[in-house]
Write an enzyme that holds these catalytic residues in place. Structure first.
Site, short mmCIF file in Angstrom:
data_model
loop_
_atom_site.label_atom_id
_atom_site.label_comp_id
_atom_site.label_asym_id
_atom_site.label_seq_id
_atom_site.Cartn_x
_atom_site.Cartn_y
_atom_site.Cartn_z
CB CYS A 12 -1.03 -0.03 1.14
SG CYS A 12 0.01 0.22 2.86
CG HIS A 41 4.26 -8.12 9.32
ND1 HIS A 41 5.13 -8.26 10.59
CD2 HIS A 41 3.42 -7.14 9.65
CE1 HIS A 41 4.66 -7.61 11.51
NE2 HIS A 41 3.63 -6.83 10.99
CB CYS A 98 1.19 5.07 7.24
SG CYS A 98 0.06 5.81 6.06
CD GLU A 128 -2.45 1.31 12.82
OE1 GLU A 128 -2.22 0.59 11.99
OE2 GLU A 128 -3.40 1.89 13.09
CB THR A 166 -4.78 2.01 9.67
OG1 THR A 166 -3.72 1.35 9.76
CG2 THR A 166 -4.65 3.30 10.14
CB CYS A 194 -6.12 2.59 5.76
SG CYS A 194 -5.29 2.82 4.16
CB SER A 222 1.36 -9.74 7.39
OG SER A 222 0.29 -9.02 6.64
FE1 SF4 Z 1 -0.83 1.04 4.41
FE2 SF4 Z 1 -3.31 2.26 5.03
FE3 SF4 Z 1 -1.52 1.05 6.91
FE4 SF4 Z 1 -0.82 3.38 5.58
S1 SF4 Z 1 -2.73 2.91 7.15
S2 SF4 Z 1 0.45 1.62 5.97
S3 SF4 Z 1 -1.62 3.10 3.56
S4 SF4 Z 1 -2.56 0.18 5.25
#
Ligand code: SF4
Length: 283
Positions: A12, A41, A98, A128, A166, A194, A222
């Site tokens: 992505c 990952h 990101c 995250e 996300t 996301c 992942s």
């Molecule tokens: Fe990828 Fe979306 Fe995660 Fe950003 S937020 S790293 S674009 S999946």
């Protein structure tokens, strides 16, 4: 035989950006380079970077031992403490968080300072989510399941700010938000899922529903690949989770008219191409 490769398969925007930043640093002459956690990952990418002198560190204790060099923060992001440590140690920082994750950091920082109780919909053990928690004033509640949403108790008259990891599933997020809403708190709900994840999942579901066999490529660790696998498996019994072409070579797939291929956000294009070529030639 028809082979359909998802347009959304592979890196992505955020992962592509992070990987490019690491390669750019590795190609420079700036001294030791560390990533805080594996940049993606994907074992082959991490190994390739290792060969170029990029080391993976994963704890504040390891950071504290560094005397010099560059520390790259991966797309998942980290909490405020890690930024502080990098600065205190006088290390060079390359922030590959990101932008969509950074946006969540700013939201929880602002909202928790304004006195709202932060609720994160996601997996509490995911880096995250750990990073997002690290931007909250006070503690954050993390909710992943229906039961956890039902059992959520915060102090009376508390105001909530609800955000999401996300890569969380959109429908699951909506369901959990509904359960929380029934509790009657004053809630500011911000859907921070996301769209890359959503689009990838939607396309994978569509392809899997038409395919006789479905191949999902991605690292075992992942979480977005694991979710893709679950989604595809529900629609196509013959769904296979592979990390590299080697795994596919050892898999017996029944004869089918149509094979679908998708891949998680940490899967390099090269692997997707190899798998596609193999499927076209061998099946
Ligand atoms: Fe990828 Fe979306 Fe995660 Fe950003 S937020 S790293 S674009 S999946």
């Amino acid at each position: 035989m028809k082979v359909t490769v998802a347009k959304t398969a592979g890196f992505c925007f955020g992962v592509k950006r992070a990987v490019e930043k690491v390669y750019a640093e590795a190609d420079g002459t700036g001294g030791p380079i560390y990533t805080y956690g594996p940049i993606i990952h994907n074992e082959s990418v991490v190994k390739d970077l290792e060969e170029r002198g990029v080391r993976v560190i994963g704890t504040p204790a390891e950071l504290e031992k560094l005397e010099r060099g560059t520390v790259i923060i991966r797309s998942h992001g980290v909490g405020r403490d890690i930024y502080r440590l990098i600065e205190e140690r006088g290390l060079k920082l390359v922030d590959a968080t990101c932008p969509f994750v950074l946006k969540i950091h700013r939201i929880v920082e602002k909202e928790s300072r304004a006195g709202r109780q932060i609720v994160i919909i996601g997996n509490r053990n995911h880096p995250e989510v750990e990073g997002i928690m690290g931007w909250c004033e006070g503690t954050a509640e993390v909710i992943e399941t229906k039961e956890e949403a039902e059992n959520l108790t915060v102090k009376q008259n508390a105001k909530l700010c609800v955000v999401s990891q996300t890569t969380f599933n959109n429908n699951k997020f909506k369901n959990l938000v509904e359960i929380i809403a029934e509790k009657g708190y004053d809630s500011n709900v911000i859907n921070t899922i996301c769209s890359a994840t959503d689009e990838r999942q939607r396309e994978a579901a569509e392809i899997a529903a038409q395919a006789g066999a479905m191949i999902v490529i991605g690292g075992r660790q992942s979480s977005n690949t694991q979710k893709l696998f679950e989604i595809c498996k529900k629609r196509c019994e013959n769904t296979y989770y592979i990390q590299t072409l080697k795994d596919l070579e050892q898999t017996i797939i029944p004869p089918v008219d149509c094979v679908g291929i998708t891949a998680g956000a940490s899967t390099p294009n090269q692997i997707i191409k190899e798998v596609q070529k193999y499927v076209r030639n061998e099946f």
